[in-house]
Design an enzyme around this catalytic site. Structure first.
Site, PDB file in Angstrom:
ATOM      1  N   ARG A 160       0.842  -1.217   0.000  1.00  0.00           N
ATOM      2  CA  ARG A 160       0.000   0.000   0.000  1.00  0.00           C
ATOM      3  C   ARG A 160       0.868   1.255   0.000  1.00  0.00           C
ATOM      4  O   ARG A 160       0.578   2.241   0.688  1.00  0.00           O
ATOM      5  CB  ARG A 160      -0.931   0.035   1.225  1.00  0.00           C
ATOM      6  CG  ARG A 160      -1.900  -1.083   1.313  1.00  0.00           C
ATOM      7  CD  ARG A 160      -2.984  -0.989   0.228  1.00  0.00           C
ATOM      8  NE  ARG A 160      -3.947  -2.066   0.408  1.00  0.00           N
ATOM      9  CZ  ARG A 160      -3.771  -3.291  -0.044  1.00  0.00           C
ATOM     10  NH1 ARG A 160      -2.709  -3.600  -0.772  1.00  0.00           N
ATOM     11  NH2 ARG A 160      -4.667  -4.228   0.177  1.00  0.00           N
ATOM     12  N   SER A 235     -10.956  -0.119   3.415  1.00  0.00           N
ATOM     13  CA  SER A 235     -10.185  -0.308   4.656  1.00  0.00           C
ATOM     14  C   SER A 235      -9.669   1.032   5.146  1.00  0.00           C
ATOM     15  O   SER A 235      -8.932   1.712   4.431  1.00  0.00           O
ATOM     16  CB  SER A 235      -8.997  -1.228   4.400  1.00  0.00           C
ATOM     17  OG  SER A 235      -9.453  -2.451   3.919  1.00  0.00           O
ATOM     18  N   GLU A 331      -5.000   4.293   6.457  1.00  0.00           N
ATOM     19  CA  GLU A 331      -4.686   4.067   5.033  1.00  0.00           C
ATOM     20  C   GLU A 331      -5.281   5.172   4.155  1.00  0.00           C
ATOM     21  O   GLU A 331      -4.739   5.540   3.112  1.00  0.00           O
ATOM     22  CB  GLU A 331      -5.259   2.694   4.629  1.00  0.00           C
ATOM     23  CG  GLU A 331      -4.971   2.294   3.216  1.00  0.00           C
ATOM     24  CD  GLU A 331      -5.436   0.877   2.898  1.00  0.00           C
ATOM     25  OE1 GLU A 331      -5.097  -0.057   3.633  1.00  0.00           O
ATOM     26  OE2 GLU A 331      -6.140   0.705   1.891  1.00  0.00           O
TER      27      GLU A 331
HETATM   28  C1  FAD Z   1     -15.480  -0.029  -0.867  1.00  0.00           C
HETATM   29  C2  FAD Z   1     -13.992   0.201  -1.082  1.00  0.00           C
HETATM   30  C3  FAD Z   1     -13.137  -0.877  -1.189  1.00  0.00           C
HETATM   31  C4  FAD Z   1     -11.774  -0.678  -1.407  1.00  0.00           C
HETATM   32  N1  FAD Z   1     -10.972  -1.780  -1.523  1.00  0.00           N
HETATM   33  C5  FAD Z   1      -9.648  -1.631  -1.741  1.00  0.00           C
HETATM   34  C6  FAD Z   1      -8.807  -2.789  -1.893  1.00  0.00           C
HETATM   35  O1  FAD Z   1      -9.260  -3.926  -1.838  1.00  0.00           O
HETATM   36  N2  FAD Z   1      -7.477  -2.580  -2.102  1.00  0.00           N
HETATM   37  C7  FAD Z   1      -6.943  -1.332  -2.188  1.00  0.00           C
HETATM   38  O2  FAD Z   1      -5.732  -1.234  -2.392  1.00  0.00           O
HETATM   39  N3  FAD Z   1      -7.716  -0.226  -2.058  1.00  0.00           N
HETATM   40  C8  FAD Z   1      -9.049  -0.334  -1.846  1.00  0.00           C
HETATM   41  N4  FAD Z   1      -9.841   0.761  -1.693  1.00  0.00           N
HETATM   42  C9  FAD Z   1      -9.225   2.100  -1.754  1.00  0.00           C
HETATM   43  C10 FAD Z   1      -9.317   2.806  -3.127  1.00  0.00           C
HETATM   44  O3  FAD Z   1     -10.194   2.137  -3.971  1.00  0.00           O
HETATM   45  C11 FAD Z   1      -7.948   2.926  -3.805  1.00  0.00           C
HETATM   46  O4  FAD Z   1      -7.039   3.567  -2.982  1.00  0.00           O
HETATM   47  C12 FAD Z   1      -8.040   3.681  -5.151  1.00  0.00           C
HETATM   48  O5  FAD Z   1      -6.843   3.480  -5.872  1.00  0.00           O
HETATM   49  C13 FAD Z   1      -8.269   5.176  -4.971  1.00  0.00           C
HETATM   50  O6  FAD Z   1      -8.484   5.735  -6.248  1.00  0.00           O
HETATM   51  P1  FAD Z   1      -9.286   7.059  -6.470  1.00  0.00           P
HETATM   52  O7  FAD Z   1      -9.253   7.337  -7.926  1.00  0.00           O
HETATM   53  O8  FAD Z   1     -10.627   6.980  -5.850  1.00  0.00           O
HETATM   54  O9  FAD Z   1      -8.368   8.106  -5.670  1.00  0.00           O
HETATM   55  P2  FAD Z   1      -8.815   9.458  -4.952  1.00  0.00           P
HETATM   56  O10 FAD Z   1      -9.508   9.121  -3.668  1.00  0.00           O
HETATM   57  O11 FAD Z   1      -9.505  10.373  -5.878  1.00  0.00           O
HETATM   58  O12 FAD Z   1      -7.384  10.097  -4.619  1.00  0.00           O
HETATM   59  C14 FAD Z   1      -6.483   9.460  -3.718  1.00  0.00           C
HETATM   60  C15 FAD Z   1      -5.310  10.426  -3.429  1.00  0.00           C
HETATM   61  O13 FAD Z   1      -4.596  10.707  -4.624  1.00  0.00           O
HETATM   62  C16 FAD Z   1      -4.666  12.108  -4.978  1.00  0.00           C
HETATM   63  N5  FAD Z   1      -4.909  12.111  -6.431  1.00  0.00           N
HETATM   64  C17 FAD Z   1      -6.101  11.934  -7.081  1.00  0.00           C
HETATM   65  N6  FAD Z   1      -5.901  11.900  -8.413  1.00  0.00           N
HETATM   66  C18 FAD Z   1      -4.563  12.054  -8.608  1.00  0.00           C
HETATM   67  C19 FAD Z   1      -3.728  12.092  -9.771  1.00  0.00           C
HETATM   68  N7  FAD Z   1      -4.226  11.937 -11.011  1.00  0.00           N
HETATM   69  N8  FAD Z   1      -2.391  12.279  -9.603  1.00  0.00           N
HETATM   70  C20 FAD Z   1      -1.858  12.418  -8.355  1.00  0.00           C
HETATM   71  N9  FAD Z   1      -2.585  12.372  -7.227  1.00  0.00           N
HETATM   72  C21 FAD Z   1      -3.918  12.185  -7.348  1.00  0.00           C
HETATM   73  C22 FAD Z   1      -5.814  12.681  -4.158  1.00  0.00           C
HETATM   74  O14 FAD Z   1      -5.620  14.049  -3.862  1.00  0.00           O
HETATM   75  C23 FAD Z   1      -5.747  11.805  -2.910  1.00  0.00           C
HETATM   76  O15 FAD Z   1      -4.743  12.261  -2.033  1.00  0.00           O
HETATM   77  C24 FAD Z   1     -11.231   0.624  -1.493  1.00  0.00           C
HETATM   78  C25 FAD Z   1     -12.100   1.722  -1.391  1.00  0.00           C
HETATM   79  C26 FAD Z   1     -13.472   1.523  -1.193  1.00  0.00           C
HETATM   80  C27 FAD Z   1     -14.385   2.708  -1.122  1.00  0.00           C
END
Ligand code: FAD
Length: 335
Positions: A160, A235, A331
């Site tokens: 992670r 998580s 996380e």
């Molecule tokens: C129900 C659920 C289940 C999940 N299960 C898992 C799992 O099994 N495994 C796992 O690893 N994760 C899991 N996650 C966490 C999440 O899905 C991941 O971390 C995912 O990669 C986040 O992507 P996002 O596009 O939503 O990021 P965002 O939430 O939009 O952004 C995350 C961070 O990156 C920054 N950011 C956004 N876009 C960019 C960009 N283009 N360049 C640079 N920085 C940027 C944001 O400012 C923020 O700090 C889960 C989440 C949920 C809600």
């Protein structure tokens, strides 16, 4: 440029927290982003909004990354090399790969968020981490507006974790990710969690990519709350890694404490177990709480504030620290 003013970010984050964005823009191309960065450097990035807890209004310009597109770079008999733009939805990309018989990420089905953010915390699930398929990440350096590339090695991936959560944090906008996936001879991973049980229950002996993806989806749907129904960010805490010595001392006091070996000197303890034993699983405090089936997931039942959820997280951290001398690391990005 189409900058909107004073909009709620509720629909842009899976926790469903309503905070105000003073200024907001969606960008759909690298060129548009580069033009924007010439005049705006104090930005807050949002992609799928599934890994953040918004605790306050955002006064910076909120930049929503919505750059779409998938291209095939090259392929040979065994492998295919693809580049995917940052705004593509992760799960839809996984389903598309499965439908094309491209292997390597099927265990990562149903993880919310976008492709561009998958390297940041090296998303992982069911025995697979995305780092094993990434060949390159492209990004714009915010300070200079230059397009730069990070090789897999330069991303410095860990559990992670990556360079984008450390020395490169806040310096780049990730714009695309390149992958190497298998076209045949897939390296299937069915040994983790309940995948095998799920496949056996369906009498599947030689699973296809689609069978594995379906199994993962079924397991995740039975365990994790759907953010469209109950706000959450998956998580909330990482599983803590502690020394074997500390673990053995804890085992004397708590003989049932579970663990997974990390190395000869370290073990991982499931954070969900620690939270459950501390009495928080399923606890509801008005509009927020800890999910009833999964103690690692904090939830917003509708109108909670990010501050309330963060305070609950701190209470959980303190209780676990007092009882087990283990500090739980968050996380999710606290904003
Ligand atoms: C129900 C659920 C289940 C999940 N299960 C898992 C799992 O099994 N495994 C796992 O690893 N994760 C899991 N996650 C966490 C999440 O899905 C991941 O971390 C995912 O990669 C986040 O992507 P996002 O596009 O939503 O990021 P965002 O939430 O939009 O952004 C995350 C961070 O990156 C920054 N950011 C956004 N876009 C960019 C960009 N283009 N360049 C640079 N920085 C940027 C944001 O400012 C923020 O700090 C889960 C989440 C949920 C809600």
């Amino acid at each position: 440029m189409n900058i909107q003013h004073n909009i709620s970010l509720k629909k842009y984050n899976t926790f469903g927290i309503s905070v105000n964005a003073k200024r907001f823009i969606s960008v759909t191309s690298v060129y548009q982003l580069q033009q924007l960065l010439k005049v705006e450097k104090d930005i807050f990035l949002i992609s799928g909004g599934s890994n953040m807890l918004l605790t306050k209004d955002i006064n910076k310009l909120v930049v929503h990354i919505d750059i779409k597109g998938i291209s095939i770079d090259r392929e040979n008999h065994n492998d295919i090399y693809l580049t995917v733009n940052a705004g593509e939805n992760w799960h839809e990309f996984v389903l598309w790969c499965v439908s094309q018989n491209y292997g390597g990420i099927e265990n990562l089905s149903l993880i919310p968020g976008n492709v561009g953010t998958c390297p940041i915390q090296n998303i992982g699930a069911y025995g697979v981490e995305v780092k094993d398929t990434i060949t390159k990440v492209e990004a714009i350096e915010i300070e200079t507006g230059k397009l730069v590339q990070f090789s897999n090695k330069e991303c410095n991936f860990g559990y992670r974790n990556s360079i984008f959560k450390n020395e490169a944090k806040g310096k780049y906008v990730l714009t695309s990710v390149s992958f190497q996936l298998t076209k045949g001879n897939h390296n299937l991973n069915t040994s983790y969690g309940a995948i095998e049980t799920e496949l056996t229950s369906k009498n599947i002996e030689n699973p296809s990519l689609k069978d594995i993806s379906n199994a993962v989806i079924a397991i995740r749907e039975s365990k994790l709350p759907d953010p469209k129904k109950i706000g959450n960010s998956g998580s909330f805490f990482k599983n803590p890694v502690i020394s074997k010595e500390q673990f053995e001392k804890l085992q004397d006091k708590f003989p049932n404490i579970p663990s997974y070996k990390v190395s000869d000197s370290e073990v991982k303890v499931p954070a969900g177990w620690l939270i459950e034993q501390s009495g928080f699983k399923g606890k509801r405090f008005g509009e927020f709480g800890v999910h009833e089936k999964q103690a690692l997931v904090l939830v917003n039942y509708g109108n909670a504030t990010g501050k309330e959820i963060f305070e609950l997280a701190q209470k959980i951290q303190k209780t676990v620290l007092d009882s087990y001398q283990i500090s739980l690391e968050i996380e999710v990005n606290i904003i």
